[in-house]
Enzyme design. Structure first.
Site, PDB file in Angstrom:
ATOM      1  N   ALA A  62       0.807  -1.222   0.000  1.00 51.03           N
ATOM      2  CA  ALA A  62       0.000   0.000   0.000  1.00 51.03           C
ATOM      3  C   ALA A  62       0.837   1.268   0.000  1.00 51.03           C
ATOM      4  CB  ALA A  62      -0.941   0.000   1.206  1.00 51.03           C
ATOM      5  N   HIS A 167       1.693 -15.518   7.750  1.00 50.72           N
ATOM      6  CA  HIS A 167       2.470 -14.419   8.327  1.00 50.72           C
ATOM      7  C   HIS A 167       2.076 -14.198   9.776  1.00 50.72           C
ATOM      8  CE1 HIS A 167      -1.300 -12.340   7.410  1.00 50.72           C
ATOM      9  NE2 HIS A 167      -0.904 -11.355   8.203  1.00 50.72           N
ATOM     10  N   HIS A 272       6.718 -19.204  27.129  1.00 47.24           N
ATOM     11  CA  HIS A 272       5.518 -19.984  26.847  1.00 47.24           C
ATOM     12  C   HIS A 272       4.787 -19.384  25.664  1.00 47.24           C
ATOM     13  CE1 HIS A 272       4.316 -16.774  29.628  1.00 47.24           C
ATOM     14  NE2 HIS A 272       3.093 -16.845  29.130  1.00 47.24           N
TER      15      HIS A 272
END
EC number: 2.7.7.12
Length: 332
Positions: A62, A167, A272
């Site tokens: 963009a 992604h 974690h």
């Protein structure tokens, strides 16, 4: 006559010592008929390369920048970042009920793979390892400048992701976010009282109890937490004390199916990853956090033990690969 308590039949509340909150468990509600929203089926085909997809190799984004023809991972600055490094400070507050503080940072996007029709579970181990290495590298880089680096993936349209290309996002902030603050405070208090990391002891207890384990390996545990809020929520834990992604050994990185990663440079902290699938009953019926959850506290239907049992029963072959096998057999 007193009734014997059964978690699968009787409502109760469970404490989350990691985030210092409670969840209402009402497993008997799974018996009610479903008349709510049903999601449309997932896209069966995604183009491997779409020149109009701004995340594909060679595509124009963009802001006018053109992506390189990358063959592995690709990290770039988010074109519409929620955090910017040079934002001005709002200044002092004139009243304790109207407080605002500076928020600065960096937002990046990381593509896992040049193909749009794969996801992490469909990638090879070396390809996944490259992603984990890239996560560790960006954590090290941004962690030298900011106190918190959050890696997360919003996967699928059901989670608000409009682009199917594999992604994730990386946000680094000048402040410690709310959830990170609660988890840091809880782990620090537990270590101070018991002399060891909270999540290390929790992992050992789950290994002994077994009913919430989903997968175990030499280096990792995957389990549905005792305090899980989302129906099929899972927690990924290393089996040794690891504070941050860069501390993982090569062998640990090879077997790390990470999700939304949380690591910090504190001795009481344990690395974690949280997985929060939105599904409730099937791939087309999801859990909504509304009403009671928004106004009172979190609530779940099936128990974490029931969820773990269902997850353990699933085949190890990815459903898309299994579907291709069935189609091949039908053609043959």
């Amino acid at each position: 006559m007193a009734t014997t308590f059964r978690a699968s039949e009787h409502q109760h509340i469970r404490y989350n010592p990691l985030q210092d909150e409670w969840v209402l468990v009402s497993a008997h509600r799974m018996k009610r008929p479903w008349q709510g929203q049903v999601e449309p089926p997932l896209l069966t085909t995604v183009p491997r390369h779409d020149p109009h997809n701004p995340l594909c190799p060679g595509a124009t984004r963009a802001n006018g920048e053109v992506n390189p023809y990358y063959e592995g991972t690709f990290l770039f600055d988010n074109d519409f970042p929620a955090l910017q490094p040079d934002a001005p400070s709002p200044g002092p507050s004139d009243h304790p009920l109207f407080q605002a503080e500076a928020a600065r940072g960096v937002c990046k996007v990381m593509c896992f793979h040049p193909w749009s029709d794969v996801t992490l579970p469909l990638m090879s181990v070396p390809e996944i390892r490259a992603v984990v290495d890239a996560w560790a590298s960006v954590t090290e880089e941004l962690g030298a400048q900011y106190p918190w680096v959050q890696i997360f993936e919003n996967k699928g349209a059901m989670m608000g992701c409009s682009n199917p290309h594999p992604h994730c996002q990386v946000w680094a902030s000048s402040f410690l976010p709310d959830v990170a603050q609660r988890e840091e405070r809880s782990q620090r208090a537990y270590q101070s009282q018991h002399g060891e990391p909270l999540l290390m002891e929790y992992g050992r207890q789950e290994l002994l109890r077994k009913d919430r384990l989903v997968l175990t390996s030499e280096h990792w545990l995957v389990l549905v937490p005792f305090w899980a809020v989302w129906p099929f929520q899972t927690l990924l834990l290393p089996r040794r004390h690891v504070r941050r992604l860069p501390e993982l050994t090569p062998a640990e990185r090879d077997g790390a199916p990470m999700g939304s990663e949380a690591g910090a440079n504190w001795d009481h902290w344990q690395l974690h990853a949280h997985y929060y699938p939105p599904l409730l009953r099937s791939a087309t019926v999801r859990k909504f956090m509304v009403g009671y959850e928004m106004l009172a506290q979190a609530q779940r239907d099936l128990t974490p033990e029931q969820a773990a049992e269902r997850l353990r029963a699933l085949p190890e072959v990815h459903y898309r690969l299994g579907q291709k096998d069935r189609e091949t057999a039908a053609i043959a």
